[in-house]
Design an enzyme around this catalytic site. Structure first.
Site, PDB file in Angstrom:
ATOM      1  N   ASP A 235       0.602  -1.128   0.037  1.00 31.64           N
ATOM      2  CA  ASP A 235      -0.027  -0.057   0.059  1.00 31.64           C
ATOM      3  C   ASP A 235       0.820   1.151  -0.215  1.00 31.64           C
ATOM      4  O   ASP A 235       0.669   2.423  -0.697  1.00 31.64           O
ATOM      5  CB  ASP A 235      -1.073  -0.199   1.157  1.00 31.64           C
ATOM      6  CG  ASP A 235      -1.963  -1.072   1.057  1.00 31.64           C
ATOM      7  OD1 ASP A 235      -2.307  -1.425  -0.132  1.00 31.64           O
ATOM      8  OD2 ASP A 235      -2.751  -1.272   1.799  1.00 31.64           O
ATOM      9  N   GLY A 236       2.122   1.382   0.699  1.00 33.02           N
ATOM     10  CA  GLY A 236       2.870   2.458   0.656  1.00 33.02           C
ATOM     11  C   GLY A 236       3.583   2.602  -0.715  1.00 33.02           C
ATOM     12  O   GLY A 236       3.528   3.903  -1.139  1.00 33.02           O
TER      13      GLY A 236
ATOM     14  N   GLU B  10      -5.020   9.422   4.634  1.00 34.03           N
ATOM     15  CA  GLU B  10      -5.537  10.438   5.769  1.00 34.03           C
ATOM     16  C   GLU B  10      -4.429  11.769   6.024  1.00 34.03           C
ATOM     17  O   GLU B  10      -3.273  11.625   5.519  1.00 34.03           O
ATOM     18  CB  GLU B  10      -5.480   9.591   7.383  1.00 34.03           C
ATOM     19  CG  GLU B  10      -4.126   9.398   7.732  1.00 34.03           C
ATOM     20  CD  GLU B  10      -3.502   8.184   7.327  1.00 34.03           C
ATOM     21  OE1 GLU B  10      -2.180   8.231   6.732  1.00 34.03           O
ATOM     22  OE2 GLU B  10      -4.079   7.192   7.557  1.00 34.03           O
TER      23      GLU B  10
ATOM     24  N   ARG C 297      -8.087  19.278  22.791  1.00 35.97           N
ATOM     25  CA  ARG C 297      -6.938  19.049  23.647  1.00 35.97           C
ATOM     26  C   ARG C 297      -6.421  17.779  23.670  1.00 35.97           C
ATOM     27  O   ARG C 297      -7.305  16.830  24.110  1.00 35.97           O
ATOM     28  CB  ARG C 297      -6.914  19.813  24.996  1.00 35.97           C
ATOM     29  CG  ARG C 297      -7.145  21.276  24.985  1.00 35.97           C
ATOM     30  CD  ARG C 297      -7.567  21.702  26.206  1.00 35.97           C
ATOM     31  NE  ARG C 297      -7.625  23.251  26.400  1.00 35.97           N
ATOM     32  CZ  ARG C 297      -8.875  23.910  26.381  1.00 35.97           C
ATOM     33  NH1 ARG C 297      -9.742  23.258  25.986  1.00 35.97           N
ATOM     34  NH2 ARG C 297      -8.677  25.541  26.155  1.00 35.97           N
TER      35      ARG C 297
ATOM     36  N   ASP D 273      -3.344  14.493  21.899  1.00 30.06           N
ATOM     37  CA  ASP D 273      -2.028  14.378  21.423  1.00 30.06           C
ATOM     38  C   ASP D 273      -2.243  14.787  19.840  1.00 30.06           C
ATOM     39  O   ASP D 273      -1.398  15.352  19.130  1.00 30.06           O
ATOM     40  CB  ASP D 273      -1.713  12.856  21.204  1.00 30.06           C
ATOM     41  CG  ASP D 273      -1.103  12.623  22.694  1.00 30.06           C
ATOM     42  OD1 ASP D 273      -0.740  13.427  23.590  1.00 30.06           O
ATOM     43  OD2 ASP D 273      -0.632  11.363  22.774  1.00 30.06           O
TER      44      ASP D 273
ATOM     45  N   ALA E 214      -5.800  10.604  21.909  1.00 23.03           N
ATOM     46  CA  ALA E 214      -5.510  10.829  23.477  1.00 23.03           C
ATOM     47  C   ALA E 214      -6.009  11.958  23.686  1.00 23.03           C
ATOM     48  O   ALA E 214      -5.295  12.711  24.259  1.00 23.03           O
ATOM     49  CB  ALA E 214      -4.247  10.483  23.676  1.00 23.03           C
TER      50      ALA E 214
END
Length: 265
Positions: free
Chosen positions: A45-46, A123, A148, A150, A185
């Site tokens: 896929d890369g 993405e 707020r 990561d 997160a």
């Protein structure tokens, strides 16, 4: 028909690339790296992500097809043992074009005189270079929340099985013209609150991320990592462009999901 081939770069992929090129030219197809009608990606896929970004200015003219030489890929539906079969299909059989939605990302800057536009097949992620990411999230021009945490991940339906899934996002069928916003997160306590759930936005909804403080940002567009300073806003929405895949046989999305995450091989 004009074609080009991209390779992962390992010995197995390179051998297959050269073999396919020779076979296709024997069928009088023209090798053209600049203006191909069909791009064959040999690797994973890369490798296909790399090919997509290389030919992003030709998305309305170029179709992609993937051959996976490693683990099963979401964008690669042929295996090395099928090379001869694929070559004959390309040379002799009209292919069906399947279109997937893309993510448009527009980054605007504080000086107001410039902006950067990107297209993502999988993405876009946004993180602060130092400390917690703090951003106002606007949807359709209205403040939705102050995030707020990561970071944030905005994915396409076809990219929903990648980083988005690891963040607890939903898997979306690529026939849906939508984008998904997932949190990394997030901070939730008596003072700060976020929705805490992934958001799926239709194509007529725009998500605007506005920095609350003056910091530098690490922004990824698929496999590309970029450092941006003096960011005023990051606009995300379903792009007008679509990626086109060449299909010579059925390649059901839910079977790919099952094969990748559930079925023992």
């Amino acid at each position: 028909m004009k074609f080009a081939i991209t390779s992962k770069g390992d010995s197995v992929s390179n051998t297959l690339m050269h073999k396919m090129r020779t076979y296709l030219q024997d069928f009088d197809l023209i090798y053209d790296e600049d203006q191909p009608d069909l791009v064959v990606s040999v690797g994973g896929d890369g490798t296909l992500l790399y090919a997509f970004h290389r030919y992003r200015s030709r998305l309305d003219k170029t179709a992609f097809i993937g051959v996976h030489t490693g683990h099963l890929g979401f964008y690669a539906d042929w295996v090395p043992e099928e090379i001869e079969k694929l070559v004959i299909a390309i040379a002799k059989t009209p292919y069906q074009v399947v279109e997937y939605p893309l993510l448009e990302v527009i980054i605007r800057y504080i000086d107001g005189g410039r902006e950067a536009r990107y297209l993502a097949l999988n993405e876009c992620t946004v993180k602060s270079v130092e400390g917690t990411l703090v951003m106002d999230v606007e949807i359709k021009g209205q403040l939705f929340e102050t995030f707020r945490g990561d970071g944030l991940c905005i994915s396409t339906p076809s990219g929903s099985t990648a980083y988005n899934k690891a963040l607890g996002g939903a898997i979306l069928h690529p026939s849906l013209p939508a984008i998904q916003l997932a949190e990394m997160a997030s901070i939730n306590n008596r003072v700060f609150r976020t929705i805490g759930s992934p958001l799926v936005l239709p194509q007529h909804h725009t998500c605007l991320l506005k920095p609350v403080n003056d910091v530098d940002y690490q922004i990824t567009i698929d496999h590309l990592t970029l450092l941006h300073k003096d960011v005023k806003s990051i606009q995300c929405r379903v792009a007008k462009e679509k990626v086109r895949f060449a299909r010579f046989r059925p390649f059901p999305f839910w079977k790919r999901v099952s094969d990748s995450f559930i079925t023992d091989k």
